[in-house]
Design a protein around this motif. Structure first.
Motif, PDB file in Angstrom:
ATOM      1  N   SER A 195       0.747  -1.164  -0.608  1.00 28.80           N
ATOM      2  CA  SER A 195       0.059  -0.667   0.107  1.00 28.80           C
ATOM      3  C   SER A 195       0.945   1.146   0.286  1.00 28.80           C
ATOM      4  O   SER A 195       0.442   2.018  -0.897  1.00 28.80           O
ATOM      5  CB  SER A 195      -0.793  -0.460   1.711  1.00 28.80           C
ATOM      6  OG  SER A 195      -1.723  -1.184   1.391  1.00 28.80           O
ATOM      7  N   TYR A 225      -7.556   7.006  -3.074  1.00 29.10           N
ATOM      8  CA  TYR A 225      -7.983   6.247  -3.379  1.00 29.10           C
ATOM      9  C   TYR A 225      -7.672   5.873  -4.994  1.00 29.10           C
ATOM     10  O   TYR A 225      -6.927   4.893  -5.950  1.00 29.10           O
ATOM     11  CB  TYR A 225      -8.984   5.256  -3.019  1.00 29.10           C
ATOM     12  CG  TYR A 225      -9.314   4.030  -4.340  1.00 29.10           C
ATOM     13  CD1 TYR A 225      -8.571   2.571  -4.098  1.00 29.10           C
ATOM     14  CD2 TYR A 225     -10.514   3.953  -4.591  1.00 29.10           C
ATOM     15  CE1 TYR A 225      -9.270   1.768  -4.734  1.00 29.10           C
ATOM     16  CE2 TYR A 225     -10.685   2.770  -6.044  1.00 29.10           C
ATOM     17  CZ  TYR A 225      -9.933   2.160  -5.978  1.00 29.10           C
ATOM     18  OH  TYR A 225     -10.909   0.918  -6.571  1.00 29.10           O
ATOM     19  N   ARG A 283      -5.217   4.333  -7.793  1.00 26.20           N
ATOM     20  CA  ARG A 283      -5.888   3.513  -8.956  1.00 26.20           C
ATOM     21  C   ARG A 283      -5.323   4.024 -10.611  1.00 26.20           C
ATOM     22  O   ARG A 283      -4.645   2.984 -11.526  1.00 26.20           O
ATOM     23  CB  ARG A 283      -7.473   3.629  -9.112  1.00 26.20           C
ATOM     24  CG  ARG A 283      -8.087   2.120 -10.370  1.00 26.20           C
ATOM     25  CD  ARG A 283      -9.524   2.638  -9.931  1.00 26.20           C
ATOM     26  NE  ARG A 283      -9.786   3.365 -10.544  1.00 26.20           N
ATOM     27  CZ  ARG A 283     -11.013   3.527 -10.362  1.00 26.20           C
ATOM     28  NH1 ARG A 283     -11.712   2.605  -9.327  1.00 26.20           N
ATOM     29  NH2 ARG A 283     -12.034   5.092 -10.710  1.00 26.20           N
ATOM     30  N   THR A 288      -4.859  -0.867  -9.011  1.00 24.19           N
ATOM     31  CA  THR A 288      -4.930  -1.565  -7.317  1.00 24.19           C
ATOM     32  C   THR A 288      -6.272  -2.025  -7.001  1.00 24.19           C
ATOM     33  O   THR A 288      -7.510  -1.426  -7.460  1.00 24.19           O
ATOM     34  CB  THR A 288      -4.729  -0.025  -7.196  1.00 24.19           C
ATOM     35  OG1 THR A 288      -3.877   0.295  -7.527  1.00 24.19           O
ATOM     36  CG2 THR A 288      -4.900   0.397  -5.718  1.00 24.19           C
ATOM     37  N   LEU A 331      -7.552  -1.168  -1.247  1.00 21.49           N
ATOM     38  CA  LEU A 331      -6.857  -0.077  -0.543  1.00 21.49           C
ATOM     39  C   LEU A 331      -7.684   0.819   0.191  1.00 21.49           C
ATOM     40  O   LEU A 331      -7.639   1.525   0.305  1.00 21.49           O
ATOM     41  CB  LEU A 331      -6.035   0.484  -1.619  1.00 21.49           C
ATOM     42  CG  LEU A 331      -5.315   1.631  -1.039  1.00 21.49           C
ATOM     43  CD1 LEU A 331      -3.899   1.424   0.031  1.00 21.49           C
ATOM     44  CD2 LEU A 331      -4.482   2.158  -2.836  1.00 21.49           C
ATOM     45  N   LEU A 332      -8.833   1.123  -1.039  1.00 19.15           N
ATOM     46  CA  LEU A 332      -9.491   2.268  -0.772  1.00 19.15           C
ATOM     47  C   LEU A 332     -10.601   2.118   0.594  1.00 19.15           C
ATOM     48  O   LEU A 332     -10.350   2.858   2.132  1.00 19.15           O
ATOM     49  CB  LEU A 332     -11.099   2.016  -1.451  1.00 19.15           C
ATOM     50  CG  LEU A 332     -12.566   3.105  -1.044  1.00 19.15           C
ATOM     51  CD1 LEU A 332     -11.642   4.686  -0.673  1.00 19.15           C
ATOM     52  CD2 LEU A 332     -13.379   3.096  -2.315  1.00 19.15           C
TER      53      LEU A 332
END
Length: 184
Positions: free
Chosen positions: A25, A49, A53, A59, A63-64
């Protein structure tokens, strides 16, 4: 002079100290130009995010959830469970257009044929799919095409809807018993 050399390392430590944001990340965020906690707080989870991306194609949505959790001080899995739809709607509303086809095809049980069925039913995004009911979706598909479809299509819809809502990618056959139980 050494203070300037150490500065980026300290900024990375800010990000590294946050919950949910491991080395991968951190690399993705760095590629997006987000190198400090201050950057992340200023930008916000959804725009960060979207930047990530754009910088690193492929991605994951995780991750969001990790970013939202990091800013809230909660575990990303809890964010995914409780705020998933809200965050997806924000991404859809704020983000640059991303091919909905890619988003739906990224779901475990959706291949090109199922994707065409969803398109026929007017479903273009994961957020739209998350609001659906597999019974109604299956019935609408049969009505729209004027033909009976294999009942396993219900299972596929149920699995895709489940993944859209929860992020958990179960195989379609996991939902067969549920469908058969409803038919009794």
């Amino acid at each position: 002079m050494t203070a300037l050399k150490d500065r980026p390392r300290r900024q990375r430590a800010d990000i590294a100290a946050l919950p949910n944001l491991g080395p991968q990340s951190q690399r993705v965020l760095a590629a997006a130009g987000i190198r400090s906690l201050r950057d992340l707080q200023r930008i916000g989870a959804v725009p960060a995010y979207l930047r990530a991306r754009a910088a690193v194609p492929g991605t994951s949505l995780n991750l969001l959830y990790a970013l939202a959790g990091a800013l809230d001080g909660t575990d990303w899995r809890e964010v995914k469970r409780t705020r998933r739809l809200e965050l997806l709607m924000q991404v859809e509303a704020t983000g640059p257009a991303r091919s909905p086809r890619d988003e739906l095809l990224a779901l475990r049980n959706i291949g090109p044929a199922a994707r065409r069925d969803l398109e026929l039913l007017g479903i273009a995004t994961v957020a739209q799919l998350a609001k659906q009911n597999p019974d109604r979706l299956y019935a609408r598909l049969q009505k729209r095409t004027g033909q009976r479809h294999d009942p396993c299509m219900w299972d596929t819809f149920a699995a895709a809807i489940h993944q859209a809502r929860t992020g958990e990618a179960l195989p379609w056959w996991h939902f067969t018993a549920i469908r058969k139980g409803k038919q009794r």
